[in-house]
Design a protein around this motif. Structure first.
Motif, short mmCIF file in Angstrom:
data_model
loop_
_atom_site.label_atom_id
_atom_site.label_comp_id
_atom_site.label_asym_id
_atom_site.label_seq_id
_atom_site.Cartn_x
_atom_site.Cartn_y
_atom_site.Cartn_z
N TRP A 1 1.02 -1.23 -0.01
CA TRP A 1 0.15 -0.15 -0.06
C TRP A 1 0.89 1.31 -0.05
O TRP A 1 0.33 2.17 -0.39
N GLU A 2 1.95 1.18 0.51
CA GLU A 2 2.88 2.33 0.68
C GLU A 2 3.29 2.75 -0.73
O GLU A 2 3.31 4.06 -0.63
N SER A 3 3.84 1.83 -1.55
CA SER A 3 3.81 2.31 -2.95
C SER A 3 3.05 2.74 -3.43
O SER A 3 3.29 3.76 -4.48
N VAL A 4 1.81 2.42 -3.58
CA VAL A 4 0.65 2.94 -4.15
C VAL A 4 0.29 4.26 -3.60
O VAL A 4 0.15 5.11 -4.40
N MET A 5 0.49 4.53 -2.33
CA MET A 5 0.05 5.63 -1.79
C MET A 5 1.19 6.80 -2.34
O MET A 5 0.77 8.05 -2.58
N GLU A 6 2.23 6.28 -2.38
CA GLU A 6 3.53 7.26 -2.73
C GLU A 6 3.39 7.68 -4.13
O GLU A 6 3.41 8.89 -4.36
N SER A 7 3.09 6.67 -5.10
CA SER A 7 3.00 7.29 -6.39
C SER A 7 1.64 8.09 -6.65
O SER A 7 2.00 9.03 -7.27
N PHE A 8 0.59 7.85 -6.09
CA PHE A 8 -0.33 8.60 -5.77
C PHE A 8 -0.41 9.98 -5.68
O PHE A 8 -0.51 10.98 -6.06
N MET A 9 0.44 10.07 -4.30
CA MET A 9 0.69 11.36 -3.76
C MET A 9 1.43 12.34 -4.43
O MET A 9 1.35 13.39 -4.66
N VAL A 10 2.62 11.62 -5.11
CA VAL A 10 3.66 12.43 -5.84
C VAL A 10 2.88 12.89 -7.07
O VAL A 10 3.01 13.99 -7.51
N GLU A 11 2.10 11.83 -7.65
CA GLU A 11 1.38 12.43 -8.92
C GLU A 11 0.35 13.69 -8.65
O GLU A 11 0.44 14.75 -9.37
N MET A 12 -0.20 13.58 -7.64
CA MET A 12 -1.39 14.63 -7.35
C MET A 12 -0.64 15.80 -6.89
O MET A 12 -1.23 17.10 -7.09
N ILE A 13 0.34 15.76 -5.99
CA ILE A 13 1.23 17.20 -5.73
C ILE A 13 1.90 17.79 -7.18
O ILE A 13 1.75 18.89 -7.22
N CYS A 14 2.51 16.98 -7.67
CA CYS A 14 3.42 17.40 -9.05
C CYS A 14 2.45 17.81 -10.18
O CYS A 14 2.75 18.67 -11.05
N GLY A 15 1.53 17.25 -10.20
CA GLY A 15 0.40 17.39 -11.53
C GLY A 15 0.93 17.47 -12.72
O GLY A 15 1.50 15.79 -12.78
N GLY A 16 0.93 17.92 -13.68
CA GLY A 16 1.32 17.33 -15.00
C GLY A 16 3.10 17.50 -15.14
O GLY A 16 3.72 17.43 -15.99
N ASN A 17 3.63 18.04 -13.95
CA ASN A 17 5.06 18.08 -13.96
C ASN A 17 5.69 16.97 -13.75
O ASN A 17 4.95 16.05 -13.29
N SER A 18 6.89 16.97 -13.80
CA SER A 18 7.60 15.66 -13.95
C SER A 18 8.00 15.59 -12.38
O SER A 18 7.93 16.60 -11.55
N PRO A 19 8.10 14.18 -11.79
CA PRO A 19 8.00 13.92 -10.43
C PRO A 19 9.35 14.53 -9.67
O PRO A 19 10.39 14.40 -10.63
N GLN A 20 9.15 15.34 -8.51
CA GLN A 20 10.16 15.79 -8.20
C GLN A 20 10.88 14.92 -6.81
O GLN A 20 9.79 14.54 -5.85
N GLU A 21 12.08 14.75 -6.91
CA GLU A 21 12.58 13.82 -5.77
C GLU A 21 12.33 14.64 -4.35
O GLU A 21 12.06 13.86 -3.51
N TYR A 22 12.51 15.84 -4.26
CA TYR A 22 12.02 16.38 -3.00
C TYR A 22 10.72 16.04 -2.51
O TYR A 22 10.49 16.04 -1.24
N VAL A 23 9.85 16.12 -3.56
CA VAL A 23 8.48 15.75 -3.00
C VAL A 23 8.33 14.39 -2.66
O VAL A 23 7.80 14.03 -1.72
#
Length: 279
Positions: free
Chosen positions: A43-65
């Protein structure tokens, strides 16, 4: 009983003495995911990818995020999902990378949809007899639950997972029969089921704190137990192997103040002896 304090026997480790006024456990309250069940492993990896996607939007995923999200998920493991989605809502606004901000319940619905894609596959295999419940249970947990049950201990479960899902998954795993009551997150309500169950046991049923054992792999339930003076058993489970110690969880549970630690329940006889429920 072997001398355990400050050491480990078969993965079982005593960190603090039982309370001086401890007599005997009458109630055991278990967390479900990661403590009993591994159906939601990953579940942690599912939540991580989802949260990063929502925070970054259409931008490339940011490592600090991603680092911030990973740390938050570690710190919040065990709380009701809606509170994690409330944090996500705040994080999307704070970072300002995505102009589209959804409601916390919309985030929860979408996260749950993604997670349930893999969980449903596992549950369906169980229901169809294509998988064995042991494939999704922490090693020895059925023996431990049975031993507590036969010793006359009332067993409860409290989870941050949605209530209906907890009941269904416990049924599929064949462990529902051990529980007097199971409580998951209430539908469309931001209530802490773990706190509610513990409050009911103490205030409504009249059990003393020293008569309650709290068992879990998250700091939420262990911290809650420590606050009220219950006996606490931290489960530093490795959810992939279903046995052995997860060192990250171990450190988290020690900080939360558990009385004792284990990685699985293959040592259930030793735990029962420690609780003075068996010779």
């Amino acid at each position: 009983m072997p001398q355990l304090k400050g050491g480990s026997v078969n993965g079982f480790e005593i960190l603090k003495d039982l309370p001086q006024d401890y007599t005997e456990i009458k109630i055991a309250m278990f967390d479900f995911d990661g403590t009993i069940s591994t159906l939601r492993q990953g579940w942690e990896s599912v939540m991580e990818s989802f949260m990063v996607e929502m925070i970054c939007g259409g931008n490339s995923p940011q490592e600090y995020v991603a680092r911030e999200v990973r740390q938050y998920i570690q710190d919040s493991a065990g709380i009701q999902t809606i509170f994690q989605m409330r944090w996500l809502c705040e994080a999307v606004k704070r970072h300002g990378l995505n102009p589209v901000v959804f409601d916390e319940w919309e985030y929860k619905d979408e996260y749950n949809r993604r997670l349930m894609e893999q969980v449903e596959t596992r549950v369906r295999r169980l229901m169809e007899g294509k998988a064995d419940p042991e494939d999704f249970l922490i090693e020895g947990v059925q023996d431990f639950l049975k031993s507590l049950y036969e010793a006359g201990v009332e067993i409860y479960a409290a989870s941050g997972t949605d209530h209906e899902d907890v009941l269904r998954e416990a049924e599929a795993l064949g462990v529902k029969k051990f529980f007097r009551k199971m409580a998951g997150a209430p539908k469309r309500k931001a209530d802490c089921s773990k706190e509610a169950v513990l409050r009911e046991l103490i205030n409504e049923k009249g059990f003393g704190q020293r008569q309650i054992l709290i068992v879990g792999d998250g700091k939420v339930e262990i911290s809650l137990g420590s606050e009220v003076g219950a006996v606490t058993l931290g489960v530093a489970s490795d959810e992939v192997r279903r046995e052995g110690i997860n060192p990250v969880k171990r450190q988290r549970l020690i900080k939360a103040g558990c009385h004792a630690l284990t990685g699985d329940f293959k040592n259930y006889k030793l735990i029962m002896h420690w609780l003075r429920l068996a010779d």
